[in-house]
Scaffold this active site. Sequence first.
Site, PDB file in Angstrom:
ATOM      1  CG  LEU B  49      89.615  93.743 -43.502  1.00 60.40           C
ATOM      2  CD1 LEU B  49      90.084  94.921 -42.819  1.00 60.40           C
ATOM      3  CD2 LEU B  49      89.287  92.675 -42.867  1.00 60.40           C
ATOM      4  CD  GLU B  51      88.414  88.207 -42.274  1.00 68.12           C
ATOM      5  OE1 GLU B  51      88.411  88.154 -41.539  1.00 68.12           O
ATOM      6  OE2 GLU B  51      89.472  88.222 -42.454  1.00 68.12           O
ATOM      7  CD  GLN B  73      95.253  89.954 -46.393  1.00 68.90           C
ATOM      8  OE1 GLN B  73      95.544  91.215 -45.295  1.00 68.90           O
ATOM      9  NE2 GLN B  73      95.239  90.339 -47.900  1.00 68.90           N
ATOM     10  CG  PHE B  74      98.062  86.046 -43.305  1.00 69.28           C
ATOM     11  CD1 PHE B  74      99.947  85.357 -43.364  1.00 69.28           C
ATOM     12  CD2 PHE B  74      98.753  86.951 -43.315  1.00 69.28           C
ATOM     13  CE1 PHE B  74     100.338  86.612 -43.958  1.00 69.28           C
ATOM     14  CE2 PHE B  74      99.183  88.286 -44.713  1.00 69.28           C
ATOM     15  CZ  PHE B  74     100.284  87.383 -44.349  1.00 69.28           C
ATOM     16  CG  ASP B  75      98.224  81.318 -40.987  1.00 74.63           C
ATOM     17  OD1 ASP B  75      98.436  82.048 -40.049  1.00 74.63           O
ATOM     18  OD2 ASP B  75      99.387  80.841 -41.633  1.00 74.63           O
ATOM     19  N   PRO B  80      86.754  84.195 -38.174  1.00 70.09           N
ATOM     20  CG  PRO B  80      87.197  86.424 -38.328  1.00 70.09           C
ATOM     21  CD  PRO B  80      88.417  85.233 -38.013  1.00 70.09           C
ATOM     22  CG  HIS B 120     100.382  87.439 -39.767  1.00 75.03           C
ATOM     23  ND1 HIS B 120     100.280  88.398 -38.652  1.00 75.03           N
ATOM     24  CD2 HIS B 120      99.810  88.180 -40.505  1.00 75.03           C
ATOM     25  CE1 HIS B 120      99.167  89.263 -39.212  1.00 75.03           C
ATOM     26  NE2 HIS B 120      99.359  89.188 -40.267  1.00 75.03           N
TER      27      HIS B 120
HETATM   28  C1  LIG Z   1      90.405  89.480 -38.865  1.00 76.24           C
HETATM   29  C2  LIG Z   1      91.638  89.636 -40.154  1.00 76.24           C
HETATM   30  N1  LIG Z   1      91.544  89.600 -41.717  1.00 76.24           N
HETATM   31  C3  LIG Z   1      92.556  90.191 -42.209  1.00 76.24           C
HETATM   32  C4  LIG Z   1      93.271  90.821 -41.723  1.00 76.24           C
HETATM   33  C5  LIG Z   1      94.626  91.597 -42.400  1.00 76.24           C
HETATM   34  N2  LIG Z   1      94.813  92.133 -42.553  1.00 76.24           N
HETATM   35  C6  LIG Z   1      96.008  92.937 -41.732  1.00 76.24           C
HETATM   36  S1  LIG Z   1      95.557  94.786 -41.583  1.00 76.24           S
HETATM   37  C7  LIG Z   1      94.317  94.956 -42.448  1.00 76.24           C
HETATM   38  C8  LIG Z   1      93.718  96.056 -43.565  1.00 76.24           C
HETATM   39  C9  LIG Z   1      92.549  96.921 -42.009  1.00 76.24           C
HETATM   40  O1  LIG Z   1      92.601  97.951 -43.317  1.00 76.24           O
HETATM   41  P1  LIG Z   1      92.532  99.140 -41.481  1.00 76.24           P
HETATM   42  O2  LIG Z   1      90.970  98.671 -40.961  1.00 76.24           O
HETATM   43  O3  LIG Z   1      91.156 100.658 -43.245  1.00 76.24           O
HETATM   44  O4  LIG Z   1      93.284  99.614 -40.949  1.00 76.24           O
HETATM   45  P2  LIG Z   1      94.144 100.603 -41.305  1.00 76.24           P
HETATM   46  O5  LIG Z   1      95.242  99.512 -41.691  1.00 76.24           O
HETATM   47  O6  LIG Z   1      94.359 101.135 -42.372  1.00 76.24           O
HETATM   48  O7  LIG Z   1      94.999 101.259 -40.168  1.00 76.24           O
HETATM   49  C10 LIG Z   1      93.956  93.555 -43.172  1.00 76.24           C
HETATM   50  C11 LIG Z   1      93.288  92.786 -44.007  1.00 76.24           C
HETATM   51  C12 LIG Z   1      93.668  91.023 -40.536  1.00 76.24           C
HETATM   52  N3  LIG Z   1      94.609  91.347 -40.067  1.00 76.24           N
HETATM   53  N4  LIG Z   1      92.400  90.587 -40.021  1.00 76.24           N
END
Ligand SMILES: Cc1ncc(C[n+]2csc(CCOP(=O)(O)OP(=O)(O)O)c2C)c(N)n1
Lengths: 373, 314
Positions: B49, B51, B73-75, B80, B120
């Site tokens: 996770l 970017e 994943q989203f705009d 990052p 988003h």
């Molecule tokens: C910078 C960023 N990239 C991608 C996302 C999309 N996204 C939202 S939640 C998530 C997963 C998060 O996982 P974790 O840190 O384990 O937290 P959890 O949701 O399991 O509590 C992603 C990829 C985001 N919100 N922010």
Amino acid sequence: MIVDAARGAPLGTDAQSPPPELVQLLTPEGERVEHPEYDVNLTPEEIKGLYRDLVIVRRIDTEAVALTRQGELGIWASLLGQEAAQIGSAHALKQDDMAFPSYREHGVAWCRGVDPLDLLGLFRGVNHAGWDPKAHNFHLYTIVIGSHTLHATGYAMGIQRDGAENAAIVYFGDGATSQGDVNEAFVWSAAQNAPIVFFCQNNQWAISEPLEKQSRIPLYRRAEGFGFPGIRVDGNDVFAVHAVTQKALDNARSGQGPTLIEAFTYRMGAHTTTDDPTRYRLQAELESWKLKDPIERLKAYLVKNQLADREFFDAIDAEAKEVGSDLRRRCLELPDPEPTAIWENVYATEHSLLAEERGQFTSYLASFEDVSR
Amino acid sequence: MNEGLRKAMENDPKVLIMGEDVGKLGGVFRVTDGLQKDFGEARVIDTPLAESGIVGTAIGLALRGYRPVCEIQFDGFVFPAFNQITTQLAKMRMRSLGTLELPVVIRIPCGGGIGAVEHHSESPEAYFTHTGGLRVVACSNPADAYTMIQQAIECPDPVIFFEPKRRYWDKAPVDRDLSKAVPFDKAVVARPGEDVTVLAYGPMVKTALEAAQADEQHSIEVVDVRSLNPLDEETVLESVRRTGRCVVVHEAPVFNGYGGELAARITEKCFYNLEAPVLRVGGFSTPYPPSRLEDHYLPDLDRVLDAVDRTFAW
Ligand SMILES: Cc1ncc(C[n+]2csc(CCOP(=O)(O)OP(=O)(O)O)c2C)c(N)n1
Ligand SMILES: [Mg+2]
């Protein structure tokens, strides 16, 4: 210098020594177990308070999921399964400590006195956040993963410079540990010896990605490389979470710098209400975690030790039910904001371009009313 | 999108897909559904996770001869990676005196209209059109999605590829013969007309077409700009010279938005053909509002027609 995860003291350089176990004080069956470092220092009333909050936040969560299914909320990120991690850690906070949540910390919000209705605004789409962070020492939710770990670090640096005896705590997920910002927050807080607790809820999943996609070592061990202690706690054991967080906060407040806590838990629900976990994980995994339910184990403990009777549990259930139905009723009454809210609070003072846009838009809307008259 | 990606992967073993949740889940919008199953985990990578890491490692893979297609994943989560895109990806060809090539595609589901929470629903195209060295394109319909993604992957330059997320559910026939496809850096007249040109791209093309359909007084020509950088000036200017009027529509804020560039160029190059100033319709100079207000923020058919009317009232 390598620092022992549990003690914050120098560790033997023997690389072969096994990593410290996950701290547990209450087994899934509700048996108290001893730990050399940690103990339960809670009164029976406090323990019952923990139980009450666990049950109520689960109820709030259940209600919010239902409201989403009925179209009243656009989306919801459920905390199901993570109640003990949130309630246990939040109960360890003092009022003047500052908490920085990500977007799933509804349990922490509850403990910080945030009206659950105010949590719904973001998910209903009527605002981006419904509470005053300063009034609760509970910051806004942060959706851009990991960004707020640096805010918490900076806030902790401010506490330090003020000479205040407080700490900051920042909540984030297992997936978040991959972000640059989170790693920078580790570096910064170590370099500054900032009074901060990094509270990672390792719920095993980042949407569809299991922890192996983010890390080859247990997350708490990352701390070692940054130069501060890391510790893994049974995230479904509210006693252990409370004890470990309290110690880490005390250390932070007394000038001993940051700690990384990895609360080992499980996301029992979907990532959000728009997610379909059957596409990527097995039911069996879910079943095995059901046996470790944080609420059931505390209930078993209370019963075994005759700290609570039927009447108590019924009263809590009734209270939770009331919180839930009250939340539902008030959610349905939440008004949509006025269109001109788009231009509100963007700047401290009147801004000519925004004033122009708002003016044009208001007359544009009025032009429709003229037609219908 | 899915078929286009699949084709590109079949045609060139160097094509890789990388992003958060793109593998087993098939992406949060299912754009990469089934690709990991068919092409394996080495070619369809569920990334950490991070970017900045996604784009940074894509650059490294490209240096090694691969053609990574990154999904953001989203705009709102491209930021990052902003450093890697603007300071590294965009400049490496020039810095290497043309010896290095970075055929990296960065797919970004963009725009609003799906009732999402903050971060988003954004339209960050101007940040990237403002950066020399990047190609920036936006598809508006299923047929273009299929062809343009393949053309973008074939392109030796880095491409920022915007996908209007609220149009993911649109269905339309797709011509699989790529040899007949319009090059991805060309604009197309999506609907011919005589009285006024409406320029749009991505999600707003459909809105512009609906507006054109609804307007009984004026014959509206809709041009789908498709490629924001480079801009296909020929198609755009030819249309405006004919109609003498122009309205630009995008979801991004009007102030300092891409429409400003279009308006300026059109004014500079066909001043004497214009019956009215080029008008812009778009988002406001505020953070994207909570979703219950997004219908006010986003240009819709009425706001497009309001601008069209104003160009005639000049
Ligand atoms: C910078 C960023 N990239 C991608 C996302 C999309 N996204 C939202 S939640 C998530 C997963 C998060 O996982 P974790 O840190 O384990 O937290 P959890 O949701 O399991 O509590 C992603 C990829 C985001 N919100 N922010
Ligand atoms: Mg997680």
